[in-house]
Design a protein around this motif. Sequence first.
Motif, PDB file in Angstrom:
ATOM      1  N   ARG A  31       1.075   2.156   4.142  1.00 51.04           N
ATOM      2  CA  ARG A  31       0.040   1.760   3.186  1.00 51.04           C
ATOM      3  C   ARG A  31      -0.966   0.827   3.815  1.00 51.04           C
ATOM      4  O   ARG A  31      -2.091   0.726   3.367  1.00 51.04           O
ATOM      5  CB  ARG A  31       0.685   1.065   1.976  1.00 51.04           C
ATOM      6  CG  ARG A  31       1.634   1.940   1.213  1.00 51.04           C
ATOM      7  CD  ARG A  31       2.331   1.148   0.135  1.00 51.04           C
ATOM      8  NE  ARG A  31       1.391   0.509  -0.763  1.00 51.04           N
ATOM      9  CZ  ARG A  31       1.736  -0.342  -1.716  1.00 51.04           C
ATOM     10  NH1 ARG A  31       3.013  -0.662  -1.871  1.00 51.04           N
ATOM     11  NH2 ARG A  31       0.836  -0.881  -2.504  1.00 51.04           N
ATOM     12  N   GLU A  32      -0.526   0.101   4.807  1.00 48.25           N
ATOM     13  CA  GLU A  32      -1.396  -0.876   5.439  1.00 48.25           C
ATOM     14  C   GLU A  32      -1.115  -0.865   6.935  1.00 48.25           C
ATOM     15  O   GLU A  32       0.029  -0.582   7.354  1.00 48.25           O
ATOM     16  CB  GLU A  32      -1.128  -2.272   4.868  1.00 48.25           C
ATOM     17  CG  GLU A  32      -2.029  -3.360   5.429  1.00 48.25           C
ATOM     18  CD  GLU A  32      -1.592  -4.740   4.961  1.00 48.25           C
ATOM     19  OE1 GLU A  32      -0.596  -4.807   4.213  1.00 48.25           O
ATOM     20  OE2 GLU A  32      -2.219  -5.709   5.372  1.00 48.25           O
ATOM     21  N   GLU A  49       6.571 -12.148  12.086  1.00 48.60           N
ATOM     22  CA  GLU A  49       7.314 -11.632  10.936  1.00 48.60           C
ATOM     23  C   GLU A  49       6.441 -10.578  10.274  1.00 48.60           C
ATOM     24  O   GLU A  49       5.341 -10.876   9.800  1.00 48.60           O
ATOM     25  CB  GLU A  49       7.636 -12.749   9.938  1.00 48.60           C
ATOM     26  CG  GLU A  49       8.932 -13.465  10.225  1.00 48.60           C
ATOM     27  CD  GLU A  49       9.341 -14.390   9.091  1.00 48.60           C
ATOM     28  OE1 GLU A  49       8.599 -14.436   8.087  1.00 48.60           O
ATOM     29  OE2 GLU A  49      10.371 -15.051   9.218  1.00 48.60           O
ATOM     30  N   PRO A  74       5.207  -7.930   7.483  1.00 51.13           N
ATOM     31  CA  PRO A  74       5.249  -7.973   6.011  1.00 51.13           C
ATOM     32  C   PRO A  74       6.298  -7.008   5.451  1.00 51.13           C
ATOM     33  O   PRO A  74       6.498  -5.911   5.970  1.00 51.13           O
ATOM     34  CB  PRO A  74       3.836  -7.559   5.596  1.00 51.13           C
ATOM     35  CG  PRO A  74       2.997  -7.789   6.801  1.00 51.13           C
ATOM     36  CD  PRO A  74       3.876  -7.561   7.977  1.00 51.13           C
ATOM     37  N   THR A  75       6.969  -7.471   4.409  1.00 49.12           N
ATOM     38  CA  THR A  75       7.982  -6.660   3.727  1.00 49.12           C
ATOM     39  C   THR A  75       7.591  -6.573   2.267  1.00 49.12           C
ATOM     40  O   THR A  75       7.543  -7.594   1.563  1.00 49.12           O
ATOM     41  CB  THR A  75       9.362  -7.300   3.864  1.00 49.12           C
ATOM     42  OG1 THR A  75       9.621  -7.524   5.248  1.00 49.12           O
ATOM     43  CG2 THR A  75      10.434  -6.392   3.295  1.00 49.12           C
ATOM     44  N   ARG A  76       7.320  -5.374   1.818  1.00 46.28           N
ATOM     45  CA  ARG A  76       6.810  -5.226   0.460  1.00 46.28           C
ATOM     46  C   ARG A  76       7.902  -5.336  -0.588  1.00 46.28           C
ATOM     47  O   ARG A  76       7.613  -5.569  -1.750  1.00 46.28           O
ATOM     48  CB  ARG A  76       6.113  -3.879   0.316  1.00 46.28           C
ATOM     49  CG  ARG A  76       4.901  -3.773   1.205  1.00 46.28           C
ATOM     50  CD  ARG A  76       3.977  -2.687   0.786  1.00 46.28           C
ATOM     51  NE  ARG A  76       2.811  -2.665   1.657  1.00 46.28           N
ATOM     52  CZ  ARG A  76       1.747  -3.437   1.457  1.00 46.28           C
ATOM     53  NH1 ARG A  76       1.713  -4.244   0.427  1.00 46.28           N
ATOM     54  NH2 ARG A  76       0.736  -3.398   2.284  1.00 46.28           N
ATOM     55  N   LEU A 135       9.945  -7.661  -0.935  1.00 52.57           N
ATOM     56  CA  LEU A 135      10.196  -9.069  -1.251  1.00 52.57           C
ATOM     57  C   LEU A 135       8.918  -9.683  -1.792  1.00 52.57           C
ATOM     58  O   LEU A 135       7.919  -9.764  -1.090  1.00 52.57           O
ATOM     59  CB  LEU A 135      10.654  -9.825   0.001  1.00 52.57           C
ATOM     60  CG  LEU A 135      11.976  -9.383   0.610  1.00 52.57           C
ATOM     61  CD1 LEU A 135      12.197 -10.074   1.944  1.00 52.57           C
ATOM     62  CD2 LEU A 135      13.130  -9.677  -0.320  1.00 52.57           C
ATOM     63  N   ALA A 136       8.961 -10.075  -3.043  1.00 51.80           N
ATOM     64  CA  ALA A 136       7.787 -10.682  -3.683  1.00 51.80           C
ATOM     65  C   ALA A 136       8.053 -12.169  -3.841  1.00 51.80           C
ATOM     66  O   ALA A 136       8.943 -12.567  -4.590  1.00 51.80           O
ATOM     67  CB  ALA A 136       7.519 -10.041  -5.045  1.00 51.80           C
ATOM     68  N   PRO A 137       7.303 -12.997  -3.136  1.00 54.93           N
ATOM     69  CA  PRO A 137       7.556 -14.435  -3.277  1.00 54.93           C
ATOM     70  C   PRO A 137       7.031 -14.963  -4.606  1.00 54.93           C
ATOM     71  O   PRO A 137       5.991 -14.536  -5.092  1.00 54.93           O
ATOM     72  CB  PRO A 137       6.796 -15.037  -2.093  1.00 54.93           C
ATOM     73  CG  PRO A 137       5.711 -14.062  -1.821  1.00 54.93           C
ATOM     74  CD  PRO A 137       6.230 -12.716  -2.181  1.00 54.93           C
ATOM     75  N   TYR A 196      12.289 -15.378  -3.098  1.00 53.85           N
ATOM     76  CA  TYR A 196      11.838 -13.995  -3.066  1.00 53.85           C
ATOM     77  C   TYR A 196      12.464 -13.257  -4.252  1.00 53.85           C
ATOM     78  O   TYR A 196      13.619 -13.483  -4.592  1.00 53.85           O
ATOM     79  CB  TYR A 196      12.285 -13.312  -1.778  1.00 53.85           C
ATOM     80  CG  TYR A 196      11.432 -13.641  -0.575  1.00 53.85           C
ATOM     81  CD1 TYR A 196      10.068 -13.432  -0.594  1.00 53.85           C
ATOM     82  CD2 TYR A 196      12.002 -14.149   0.582  1.00 53.85           C
ATOM     83  CE1 TYR A 196       9.288 -13.721   0.501  1.00 53.85           C
ATOM     84  CE2 TYR A 196      11.233 -14.445   1.689  1.00 53.85           C
ATOM     85  CZ  TYR A 196       9.867 -14.225   1.644  1.00 53.85           C
ATOM     86  OH  TYR A 196       9.099 -14.520   2.721  1.00 53.85           O
TER      87      TYR A 196
END
Lengths: 394, 217
Positions: B49-50, B118, B120-122, B124-126, B136
């Motif tokens: 996606r990115e 690090e 990005p991990t989608r 995990l929403a902080p 998270y």
Amino acid sequence: MRLGAILLVVVAASCTDPGPTADSEIAAEVRALRETLRRSSPGEPRASAADEAARWSAVLQPMREAMHALASEQRELAEKQLALTQELQRWSQLLVESTSAARRDESDALTARLQRLETALKEQNARQRETEALLQKALDHTADRLEDFLKRIDGLPVAPPANHTAPGAPSTATDPAPKSVGAVGSPRRRAGTLAAWWWVGTAAAVAGLGVAWAARFRRQAGGESAAAASTFARPEVEAAPRDVQEIWAAAALLGEAVGRLRESHANPTELPASEREAAAQEVAGPAGPPGDGSEVEGDFVVLDDELLHPAVAGAAPPRRQPPEGTVCHIRTDDPTRAMQAALHVLADDPRVLHRPEPTVRCGRDSVEVTFRAVPGLPAGERVHLEQRLRDACA
Amino acid sequence: MDREPAFVALSTPLPRPVRGAGTRVQCGAHELVLEGMRGGLSLLWTDGREARRFALGVAPGNDLALALRAPRLPVHVAARETIALGPHGRLRGYVQIPLVPTVMLMSSAASEPQVLLELPTRGLAPEWDDRSGTVYRAVSPLHVRFPVPASEPRAIVPLWIANPTASVACPGQLPIDLVDAELRVLRGSVVAGPRRLRWSGDALASFLVERRPGALR
């Protein structure tokens, strides 16, 4: 000495307030009027004393009126002060009267409470004595019944049990005949050392069973009242032999007495019942639902309660305030579109806290974006995030 | 261009390519391409996606590796199923927590690997939690069997949820805090240490169960 006094007077005079007062102003005004009169008629002959008095009277007429006004105002103030003083005295008297009445009521309430506490203390002492007596009788009964039971097992002649009938004790209703305390010691001495050890061990085991049974009884009675109202049928328990029933009855009596004694001597530092129950369950280990033995065998891990320790998350003290927000002012030609783009970027970026939610305020030609980044985010990542915002809003 | 297998263990070395060549590593949806360029290294990352590009400067004697690390903040897992526990009820299961792909630097000067990037991990929403601070938030179904098939790098956490109170408990989230030392690869999955969650009346308290030798099969 004289020079010092003069210097002291000069210093004191210099320290006085140089500002004009009301008296000095009046005096200055009188002097100015006198000087004006002197200048206005330098060549005229001196008037008569009556004319001079009339002139002085005319000159001082405004001063007289002012003095009259000041005097009347002073009188009014004195009257008001007197009225306020009287009112204050009346309020003081009312306050003293109300305070004494409240203290009287409070002392009466304290006296009544003290009497109630003394009565409760007496009742508690009476209950404690009753519980101690009940425990003593239960111990005697248990010893007698154990002795009878062991004699039946060993084939020794049964001595008549002691008469420890207690009013209200449930086990005394089943005693067929009175028993004597003196018959307890002589067979034990005759049985020898081995039999004595056997009795002691058996008595300890039965006492432990009684305590456990009583604890279970209390837990079931306290925590599972809903189970009593349940419509599910309970499984029937097979009847035990009479001797065993008697031993169980004695143990139950003993457990009940111990429980009442513990309740009467409740330790305030002891854990509450729910915590004790939880701790007992934790010590007892995980009890899965019936019928899932195969799942336990096929489980991936074996959970051992002895290996429990708080996780790292529980050890960290929670913070009180969220991290500081970052504010970005971005110039744009279309603030509405820029606001939507900024919200889209912030909602999709895993480096931005989703709670508290980012906010975007629109201006005429700019937007103000406020967001909170993840703690510990490197400066390069933060700048990259801000640049993404600017690119989206441009 | 060297091509690494799709399966990534807890740590996979990233060989430094020569200038003009590259190394491609795929870890679930994450795809990394490490290229040698003039003056340093270029890392291209995408998750479908990115896409982002990182410029890396690494000394000649240092090595790179892609590691799957535990989230550095506590994770509040929201189960897709509504969990309801009766009085003194217990429930067992497994949840999945996304792991963070991290580029590690093995330097000869440092004794332990250092975090270089690090990714990005989608999953995990902080977010901020008034009781736990910054956490998270992750979503996972409550699985009942192990191993759990997954196409993304996730850690499987065995859970034992208990309600020792006399009232019905309906927890909203499962607090879990992972550390790297407890992650292991078993049966082709990354597994974390089992947790015991106890309902305290308003929230779940997490307890980590240490591994007993021979307990894991």
